[in-house]
Design an enzyme around this catalytic site. Structure first.
Site, PDB file in Angstrom:
ATOM      1  N   CYS A  75       0.836  -1.199   0.000  1.00 43.37           N
ATOM      2  CA  CYS A  75       0.000   0.000   0.000  1.00 43.37           C
ATOM      3  C   CYS A  75       0.871   1.250   0.000  1.00 43.37           C
ATOM      4  O   CYS A  75       1.920   1.298   0.634  1.00 43.37           O
ATOM      5  CB  CYS A  75      -0.897   0.037   1.246  1.00 43.37           C
ATOM      6  SG  CYS A  75      -2.441  -0.833   1.043  1.00 43.37           S
ATOM      7  N   HIS A  76       0.407   2.284  -0.713  1.00 44.67           N
ATOM      8  CA  HIS A  76       1.088   3.569  -0.697  1.00 44.67           C
ATOM      9  C   HIS A  76       0.726   4.332   0.585  1.00 44.67           C
ATOM     10  O   HIS A  76      -0.319   4.092   1.189  1.00 44.67           O
ATOM     11  CB  HIS A  76       0.694   4.411  -1.915  1.00 44.67           C
ATOM     12  CG  HIS A  76       1.190   3.836  -3.205  1.00 44.67           C
ATOM     13  ND1 HIS A  76       0.502   2.856  -3.872  1.00 44.67           N
ATOM     14  CD2 HIS A  76       2.306   4.108  -3.941  1.00 44.67           C
ATOM     15  CE1 HIS A  76       1.161   2.527  -4.970  1.00 44.67           C
ATOM     16  NE2 HIS A  76       2.260   3.273  -5.034  1.00 44.67           N
ATOM     17  N   MET A 110      -8.192   0.495   1.010  1.00 46.57           N
ATOM     18  CA  MET A 110      -7.507  -0.286   2.044  1.00 46.57           C
ATOM     19  C   MET A 110      -7.542   0.416   3.395  1.00 46.57           C
ATOM     20  O   MET A 110      -7.617  -0.238   4.438  1.00 46.57           O
ATOM     21  CB  MET A 110      -6.069  -0.571   1.626  1.00 46.57           C
ATOM     22  CG  MET A 110      -5.945  -1.509   0.430  1.00 46.57           C
ATOM     23  SD  MET A 110      -6.893  -3.037   0.615  1.00 46.57           S
ATOM     24  CE  MET A 110      -6.189  -3.717   2.100  1.00 46.57           C
ATOM     25  N   GLU A 111      -7.493   1.747   3.372  1.00 55.25           N
ATOM     26  CA  GLU A 111      -7.590   2.493   4.627  1.00 55.25           C
ATOM     27  C   GLU A 111      -8.942   2.258   5.292  1.00 55.25           C
ATOM     28  O   GLU A 111      -9.025   2.060   6.515  1.00 55.25           O
ATOM     29  CB  GLU A 111      -7.369   3.976   4.370  1.00 55.25           C
ATOM     30  CG  GLU A 111      -5.928   4.398   4.166  1.00 55.25           C
ATOM     31  CD  GLU A 111      -5.333   3.976   2.833  1.00 55.25           C
ATOM     32  OE1 GLU A 111      -4.111   4.096   2.669  1.00 55.25           O
ATOM     33  OE2 GLU A 111      -6.079   3.526   1.944  1.00 55.25           O
ATOM     34  N   ASP A 125     -11.335  -7.377  21.589  1.00 57.49           N
ATOM     35  CA  ASP A 125     -10.370  -7.313  22.685  1.00 57.49           C
ATOM     36  C   ASP A 125     -11.005  -6.734  23.948  1.00 57.49           C
ATOM     37  O   ASP A 125     -10.754  -7.216  25.054  1.00 57.49           O
ATOM     38  CB  ASP A 125      -9.177  -6.458  22.274  1.00 57.49           C
ATOM     39  CG  ASP A 125      -8.163  -6.312  23.389  1.00 57.49           C
ATOM     40  OD1 ASP A 125      -7.639  -7.339  23.855  1.00 57.49           O
ATOM     41  OD2 ASP A 125      -7.900  -5.175  23.815  1.00 57.49           O
TER      42      ASP A 125
END
Length: 298
Positions: A75-76, A110-111, A125
């Site tokens: 990824c950039h 992707m972000e 969690d």
């Protein structure tokens, strides 16, 4: 269409974007975490020992989006100009929706997906001391805009949660493993089946969620729907819409209906969401439907 992250030798490489134009880009993604009623109540009440679950998950999602290029090898490094992490309570869990915007040479899909994944993992969690069998599911890109490829909008897809039937009208329907849906009839053996325009009734879990605080165990079939669904806002579909459900093709014939007072459903539930948000269909192509089958708008 070819994969872009391989060079002419078949080895991984970072795609050259230096010659691309800077454009406004956005991406939206979502995902869900399924949990028990007890765990969900504790999240809503803020009684988890680790603190405010959604506030922490929100910050975690934002941080993850900003660090995506450090997590995903090819990824950039994209700097978001806007980032929104939102949550929606479901009947059986929590949905997270992330919007990311940027002015850049590459997209932010992707972000958005990384923020969703990290937000859901953070919820897990925060809650794992109470429940370890929570399930993270349905992480997906919903929309992207900008760049050479233009706009992508995910085609609406839902799924069948349960197939339900009853031998008499005005009562709660019982889930069955599989149903045979007949042309000009509906669900074989169901009291509402017949050669009329309301052969099959459908109601979404999203409508169930609106009644989650009524103090009633909202199980599939409680509103006398033949198909309990998830993932589509059924009542927003126009009359005439065709749906591929399992092996069948069905056509929407009516949205909502007049409520009949005095039925077992109103006695148990107190009020019924079916008259406002349930839909009815007729069978165009017969076949079998099972829980888990997909629903596609065609």
């Amino acid at each position: 269409m070819e994969f872009t992250h391989f060079n002419e030798k078949g080895r991984a490489h970072m795609v050259e974007v230096g010659e691309k134009d800077v454009t406004k880009r956005m991406a939206r993604a979502e995902g869900k975490i399924l949990m028990s009623e007890k765990t969900l109540s504790m999240v809503k009440e803020g009684s988890m020992k680790k603190g405010d679950v959604l506030s922490v998950a929100q910050v975690a999602g934002i941080m993850a989006a900003k660090k995506t290029s450090n997590l995903i090898p090819l990824c950039h490094n994209t700097i978001p100009s806007g980032l929104d992490v939102d949550f929606e309570f479901l009947n059986n869990g929590i949905k997270i929706i992330v919007d990311v915007k940027t002015d850049g040479k590459t997209g932010v899909e992707m972000e958005a997906l990384t923020a969703v994944s990290t937000g859901l993992l953070t919820i897990y969690d925060m809650c794992k001391a109470v429940e370890k069998n929570m399930e993270i599911t349905d992480i997906r890109l919903l929309e992207k805009k900008g760049g050479k490829s233009g706009q992508y909008l995910r085609k609406p897809v839902g799924k069948v949660v349960s197939v339900n039937t009853s031998e008499t009208k005005g009562v709660i329907k019982n889930p069955i493993e599989e149903g045979s849906f007949l042309e000009d009839m509906g669900l074989e053996g169901d009291a509402h089946a017949g050669n009329w325009h309301r052969q099959v009734s459908l109601l979404a879990m999203e409508s169930f969620d609106k009644m989650a605080n009524k103090g009633v165990d909202l199980t599939p079939g409680i509103f006398a729907e033949n198909l309990t669904t998830e993932g589509l806002e059924l009542f927003s579909l126009p009359v005439g819409t065709r749906l591929k459900i399992g092996e069948t093709i069905q056509e929407v014939t009516q949205i909502g209906k007049k409520c009949h007072t005095g039925c077992e459903i109103s006695r148990i539930v107190g009020e019924c969401v079916m008259p406002k948000e349930g839909i009815f269909t007729k069978i165009i192509k017969p076949g079998k439907i099972r829980g888990g089958d997909s629903i596609e708008v065609i």
